[in-house]
Design a protein around this motif. Structure first.
Motif, PDB file in Angstrom:
ATOM      1  N   ASN A 188      11.198  14.557  12.942  1.00  0.00           N
ATOM      2  CA  ASN A 188      11.542  14.883  11.858  1.00  0.00           C
ATOM      3  C   ASN A 188      11.221  15.666  10.567  1.00  0.00           C
ATOM      4  OD1 ASN A 188      12.557  12.046  11.316  1.00  0.00           O
ATOM      5  ND2 ASN A 188      10.844  11.668  12.527  1.00  0.00           N
ATOM      6  N   PRO A 189      11.786  16.067   9.520  1.00  0.00           N
ATOM      7  CA  PRO A 189      11.737  16.746   8.570  1.00  0.00           C
ATOM      8  C   PRO A 189      10.594  16.449   7.330  1.00  0.00           C
ATOM      9  CG  PRO A 189      13.663  15.646   7.822  1.00  0.00           C
ATOM     10  CD  PRO A 189      13.544  15.141   9.350  1.00  0.00           C
ATOM     11  N   VAL A 190       9.404  16.737   7.851  1.00  0.00           N
ATOM     12  CA  VAL A 190       7.873  16.265   6.803  1.00  0.00           C
ATOM     13  C   VAL A 190       7.363  17.564   7.321  1.00  0.00           C
ATOM     14  CG1 VAL A 190       7.906  13.594   7.651  1.00  0.00           C
ATOM     15  CG2 VAL A 190       6.965  14.821   8.934  1.00  0.00           C
ATOM     16  N   ASP A 191       6.701  17.628   5.616  1.00  0.00           N
ATOM     17  CA  ASP A 191       6.032  18.804   6.071  1.00  0.00           C
ATOM     18  C   ASP A 191       4.172  18.495   5.748  1.00  0.00           C
ATOM     19  OD1 ASP A 191       7.665  20.574   5.069  1.00  0.00           O
ATOM     20  OD2 ASP A 191       8.332  19.730   3.335  1.00  0.00           O
ATOM     21  N   ALA A 192       4.162  16.876   5.693  1.00  0.00           N
ATOM     22  CA  ALA A 192       2.744  16.553   6.026  1.00  0.00           C
ATOM     23  C   ALA A 192       3.131  15.116   6.039  1.00  0.00           C
ATOM     24  CB  ALA A 192       1.789  16.674   4.385  1.00  0.00           C
ATOM     25  N   VAL A 193       1.719  14.286   6.456  1.00  0.00           N
ATOM     26  CA  VAL A 193       1.426  12.937   6.685  1.00  0.00           C
ATOM     27  C   VAL A 193       1.077  11.921   5.678  1.00  0.00           C
ATOM     28  CG1 VAL A 193       3.626  12.821   8.687  1.00  0.00           C
ATOM     29  CG2 VAL A 193       1.406  13.393   8.158  1.00  0.00           C
ATOM     30  N   VAL A 194       0.471  11.046   5.295  1.00  0.00           N
ATOM     31  CA  VAL A 194      -0.114   9.754   5.184  1.00  0.00           C
ATOM     32  C   VAL A 194      -0.452   9.075   6.069  1.00  0.00           C
ATOM     33  CG1 VAL A 194      -1.161   7.786   3.358  1.00  0.00           C
ATOM     34  CG2 VAL A 194       0.220  10.881   2.334  1.00  0.00           C
ATOM     35  N   LEU A 236       1.073  -0.960  -0.164  1.00  0.00           N
ATOM     36  CA  LEU A 236       0.296  -0.367  -0.028  1.00  0.00           C
ATOM     37  C   LEU A 236       1.067   1.657   0.279  1.00  0.00           C
ATOM     38  CD1 LEU A 236      -2.777   0.228   0.293  1.00  0.00           C
ATOM     39  CD2 LEU A 236      -2.787   0.807   2.686  1.00  0.00           C
ATOM     40  N   ALA A 237       1.727   1.047   1.027  1.00  0.00           N
ATOM     41  CA  ALA A 237       2.191   2.566   1.044  1.00  0.00           C
ATOM     42  C   ALA A 237       3.545   2.477  -0.485  1.00  0.00           C
ATOM     43  CB  ALA A 237       3.935   2.362   1.990  1.00  0.00           C
ATOM     44  N   GLU A 238       3.989   2.118  -1.198  1.00  0.00           N
ATOM     45  CA  GLU A 238       4.816   2.402  -2.814  1.00  0.00           C
ATOM     46  C   GLU A 238       3.565   2.433  -3.742  1.00  0.00           C
ATOM     47  OE1 GLU A 238       7.749   1.703  -3.135  1.00  0.00           O
ATOM     48  OE2 GLU A 238       7.745   0.924  -1.333  1.00  0.00           O
ATOM     49  N   HIS A 239       2.273   2.159  -3.426  1.00  0.00           N
ATOM     50  CA  HIS A 239       1.337   2.981  -4.594  1.00  0.00           C
ATOM     51  C   HIS A 239       1.569   4.520  -3.849  1.00  0.00           C
ATOM     52  CE1 HIS A 239      -0.223  -0.053  -6.850  1.00  0.00           C
ATOM     53  NE2 HIS A 239       0.453  -1.091  -5.599  1.00  0.00           N
ATOM     54  N   VAL A 240       1.502   4.740  -2.505  1.00  0.00           N
ATOM     55  CA  VAL A 240       1.189   6.129  -1.817  1.00  0.00           C
ATOM     56  C   VAL A 240       3.122   6.953  -2.337  1.00  0.00           C
ATOM     57  CG1 VAL A 240       1.588   7.856   0.352  1.00  0.00           C
ATOM     58  CG2 VAL A 240       0.068   5.801   0.318  1.00  0.00           C
ATOM     59  N   LYS A 241       3.570   6.363  -2.886  1.00  0.00           N
ATOM     60  CA  LYS A 241       4.815   6.825  -2.925  1.00  0.00           C
ATOM     61  C   LYS A 241       4.926   6.781  -4.495  1.00  0.00           C
ATOM     62  CE  LYS A 241       7.774   4.560   0.487  1.00  0.00           C
ATOM     63  NZ  LYS A 241       8.637   3.236   0.497  1.00  0.00           N
ATOM     64  N   ARG A 242       3.911   6.008  -5.575  1.00  0.00           N
ATOM     65  CA  ARG A 242       3.859   6.913  -6.301  1.00  0.00           C
ATOM     66  C   ARG A 242       3.174   8.308  -6.699  1.00  0.00           C
ATOM     67  NH1 ARG A 242       2.140   1.026  -9.242  1.00  0.00           N
ATOM     68  NH2 ARG A 242       3.674  -0.499  -8.623  1.00  0.00           N
ATOM     69  N   GLY A 243       1.940   7.938  -6.115  1.00  0.00           N
ATOM     70  CA  GLY A 243       1.437   9.979  -5.524  1.00  0.00           C
ATOM     71  C   GLY A 243       2.150  10.511  -5.978  1.00  0.00           C
ATOM     72  N   ILE A 244       2.906  10.834  -4.685  1.00  0.00           N
ATOM     73  CA  ILE A 244       3.587  11.395  -4.567  1.00  0.00           C
ATOM     74  C   ILE A 244       4.786  12.246  -5.099  1.00  0.00           C
ATOM     75  CG2 ILE A 244       4.835  12.515  -2.293  1.00  0.00           C
ATOM     76  CD1 ILE A 244       3.562  10.503  -0.425  1.00  0.00           C
ATOM     77  N   TYR A 245       5.708  11.077  -6.169  1.00  0.00           N
ATOM     78  CA  TYR A 245       6.866  11.347  -6.488  1.00  0.00           C
ATOM     79  C   TYR A 245       5.857  11.660  -7.763  1.00  0.00           C
ATOM     80  CZ  TYR A 245      10.434   8.805  -4.653  1.00  0.00           C
ATOM     81  OH  TYR A 245      11.027   8.435  -3.457  1.00  0.00           O
ATOM     82  N   GLU A 246       4.579  11.539  -8.157  1.00  0.00           N
ATOM     83  CA  GLU A 246       4.020  11.922  -9.244  1.00  0.00           C
ATOM     84  C   GLU A 246       3.719  13.305  -9.295  1.00  0.00           C
ATOM     85  OE1 GLU A 246      -0.651  11.356 -12.064  1.00  0.00           O
ATOM     86  OE2 GLU A 246       0.375   9.866 -10.732  1.00  0.00           O
ATOM     87  N   ALA A 247       3.157  13.873  -7.994  1.00  0.00           N
ATOM     88  CA  ALA A 247       2.480  15.280  -7.690  1.00  0.00           C
ATOM     89  C   ALA A 247       3.773  16.123  -7.443  1.00  0.00           C
ATOM     90  CB  ALA A 247       1.709  15.022  -6.540  1.00  0.00           C
ATOM     91  N   MET A 296      -3.490   7.956  -5.731  1.00  0.00           N
ATOM     92  CA  MET A 296      -4.110   9.301  -5.647  1.00  0.00           C
ATOM     93  C   MET A 296      -4.315  10.174  -4.051  1.00  0.00           C
ATOM     94  SD  MET A 296      -5.534   8.951  -8.127  1.00  0.00           S
ATOM     95  CE  MET A 296      -6.022  10.815  -8.497  1.00  0.00           C
ATOM     96  N   SER A 297      -3.836   9.429  -3.182  1.00  0.00           N
ATOM     97  CA  SER A 297      -3.761  10.148  -1.814  1.00  0.00           C
ATOM     98  C   SER A 297      -2.746  10.429  -1.663  1.00  0.00           C
ATOM     99  CB  SER A 297      -4.573   8.995  -0.681  1.00  0.00           C
ATOM    100  OG  SER A 297      -5.930   8.739  -0.352  1.00  0.00           O
ATOM    101  N   GLY A 298      -1.566   9.724  -2.487  1.00  0.00           N
ATOM    102  CA  GLY A 298      -0.467  10.316  -2.302  1.00  0.00           C
ATOM    103  C   GLY A 298      -0.616  11.735  -3.466  1.00  0.00           C
TER     104      GLY A 298
END
Length: 577
Positions: A113-119, A63-74, A236-238
């Motif tokens: 940690n250096p995060v701007d947002a979280v899933v 599931l996390a890998e699909h979230v990553k795809r969305g984050i990279y795409e955006a 899509m959530s990513g």
């Protein structure tokens, strides 16, 4: 003037050309990360409760890998990190004990940690509230991605519900209606895919609550775990969280009082778990929204339960999704003017009503029309009286209607061990009219407030055909369970509540319509009994358990730790170098 975009937190780590920026970037680069990932793009944490000891969440790596795809795409940069996984099925003494621990882990991981947002990857019962509680205390942009329910269970060619089937089959075994071989043969068929319980248990309820609160994309609650559309939603959530980071769409803008009122009404419509009362209160406490037990009364009362799912009804989460899922429920509530705040903001930037106003419904048996509900007056009943001065709860949709107004003599168990020892005694003075009362299973008493409130009935009564009895305790019960069960009695026995004073033979009155739970014993006698009781020192092993027992709040307050309540924000920590 247009609103200025917020400055990203991560630039405090990676956006400087000094010694600190050098070190932060350099250490990250040992993972093979190129320079351009540190060019000021949003860095999005993926808060993962994956664990092979939490079967509900065991598919979260994919599931996390699909979230990553969305984050990279955006155009964002994903960073996955683990947090404590409070798994319902294996964790002892109860996953509720560690819900707050998990929330502390989440909060500190985000803030430090250096995060701007979280899933937030959540699924199993306590992981959803724990992750929302921790993220709420930081008030960062956050979106929930649930793991989804498992496929329908199967036994003898018929559907069976995870969790619910265990209670049903075990009672049948004790009644002599099935043999041990038949009982054990249900094991493999009950849990036959990745995912959470496929009934409207606590996991499915909290996934629905997350969606009704506006913290997920539409349809998050019901897509089966192994359906490809679950991975599309993760993608899509990513994609969406990157824009949320840029816009500064933080949780406090979504988790408003209006959102919680929508969730309470939704819980009534879906026949949701009693555990939602505790979890929503705890989440609200972290974000700073006032929420009281009475809100469940005035918002939940007169709301029809229209989702026909086990344990209240007939179907399972697969059918719920195929019938239209939560958007179809919310549309029906909205069209009937039963959605308190249709204009509440959600994480996709749209209002709740914008998300569901055109939602189709494909099966009127699973998601019923409001004029043909499963229960005309659903929701959670809040009970008060001298036995529960600060309240108790009951779920009418899972109860026997004839028992919702009842008076009977108490059969008392001092704790869970006493219950297990005594309930099988063939000489136990108990009949179908009796009220089973169990003490010392609340937040401090267990410790952790285990799901043992739905006490199994005495075998001798089961053999007589008795299927339900009034049961009262300071414990919780699984959302997959059923029966006329009074739960969350507050204050609990171990905290000096009057439940501790109940004795065998005392008359107890339950009147669900009036919201009454009354012990028919003179108040002076109750006081005498309480004074004669030895102090109930909860057993503790030290460590986190001691911290929990010393600081846990009562059920009516959400069972959070007193020092965790409140929104502390996500201020950048001081440099350590």
């Amino acid at each position: 003037m247009p609103e200025s975009k917020p400055k990203l937190r991560s630039t405090q780590w990676f956006g400087t050309a000094d010694k600190n920026g050098f070190m932060y970037r350099s250490w990250m680069k040992n993972q093979g990360i190129p320079d351009h990932e540190f060019d000021g793009r949003p860095i999005v944490g993926i808060c993962n409760t994956w664990s092979e000891l939490t079967p509900c969440n065991a598919h979260f790596r994919k599931l996390a890998e699909h979230v990553k795809r969305g984050i990279y795409e955006a155009g964002g940069f994903p960073v996955e990190f683990p947090v404590f996984s409070s798994g319902e099925s294996n964790l002892r003494p109860t996953a509720m004990l560690t819900r707050n621990l998990a929330s502390m882990d989440v909060e500190e991981a985000i803030r430090g940690n250096p995060v701007d947002a979280v899933v937030l990857l959540a699924g199993c019962d306590k992981t959803t509230p724990a992750l929302l509680m921790g993220a709420a205390s930081c008030d960062v942009p956050a979106i929930v991605v649930s793991g989804g329910p498992m496929l329908n269970g199967k036994l003898d060619g018929k559907d069976i519900g995870s969790g619910t089937a265990v209670w049903q089959l075990h009672e049948s075994l004790k009644a002599g209606e099935i043999d041990l071989h038949h009982f054990l043969s249900a094991e493999a068929g009950m849990s036959r895919s990745a995912g959470t319980c496929n009934t409207m248990g606590t996991a499915s309820t909290m996934a629905c609550m997350a969606e009704a609160l506006g913290t997920t994309l539409p349809h998050n609650a019901a897509i089966p775990a192994v359906d490809a559309r679950r991975y599309v939603l993760a993608h899509m959530s990513g994609l969406r969280i990157v824009q949320m980071a840029k816009d500064g769409l933080t949780l406090s803008k979504v988790l408003t009082r209006a959102a919680f009122e929508n969730a309470i009404r939704t819980n009534a419509a879906i026949g949701g778990s009693t555990n939602a009362v505790i979890h929503l209160k705890a989440i609200a406490g972290r974000i700073g929204v006032p929420l009281e037990l009475e809100d469940w009364t005035h918002l939940g009362r007169d709301t029809p339960t229209i989702v026909d799912l086990m344990p209240s009804g007939r179907y399972l989460m697969e059918e719920f999704y195929y019938a239209g899922g939560l958007p179809a429920v919310l549309r029906r509530l909205g069209e009937a003017k039963l959605l308190p705040h249709p204009d509440a903001l959600t994480v996709n930037g749209q209002t709740l009503w914008d998300n569901v106003k055109d939602a189709p419904s494909f099966n009127d048996e699973v998601i019923r029309p409001l004029d043909r509900p499963l229960i005309a007056d659903g929701g959670i009943r809040v009970l008060r009286g001298n036995l529960a001065p600060r309240g108790a709860v009951l779920k009418p949709s899972a109860a026997t209607p004839a028992l919702l107004k009842h008076r009977g003599r108490a059969v008392v168990f001092e704790n869970l061990e006493h219950y297990k020892e005594r309930i099988v005694d063939e000489t136990l003075d108990v009949d179908a009219n009796s009220v089973l009362v169990m003490k010392n299973c609340g937040p401090k008493g267990y410790p952790g407030m285990a799901e043992v409130g739905n006490m199994g009935l005495p075998p001798k009564l089961l053999r007589q055909g008795v299927k339900d009895m009034v049961r009262i305790s300071d414990a919780r019960m699984s959302g997959t369970a059923y029966g006329t069960v009074v739960l969350h009695v507050a204050p609990e026995a171990a905290a000096g509540g009057p439940l501790a004073a109940v004795r065998d033979g005392d008359w107890i009155e339950l009147d669900c319509e009036k919201g009454l739970l009354h012990l028919d014993v003179d108040s002076d006698e109750v006081d005498r009994r309480m004074k004669s009781l030895a102090p109930s020192a909860p057993q503790s092993l030290g460590g986190y358990q001691k911290l929990y027992v010393d600081h846990v709040l009562q059920a009516d307050e959400g069972c959070d730790l007193d020092f965790l309540v409140g929104m502390r924000g996500a201020a950048v920590p001081r440099h350590s170098h």
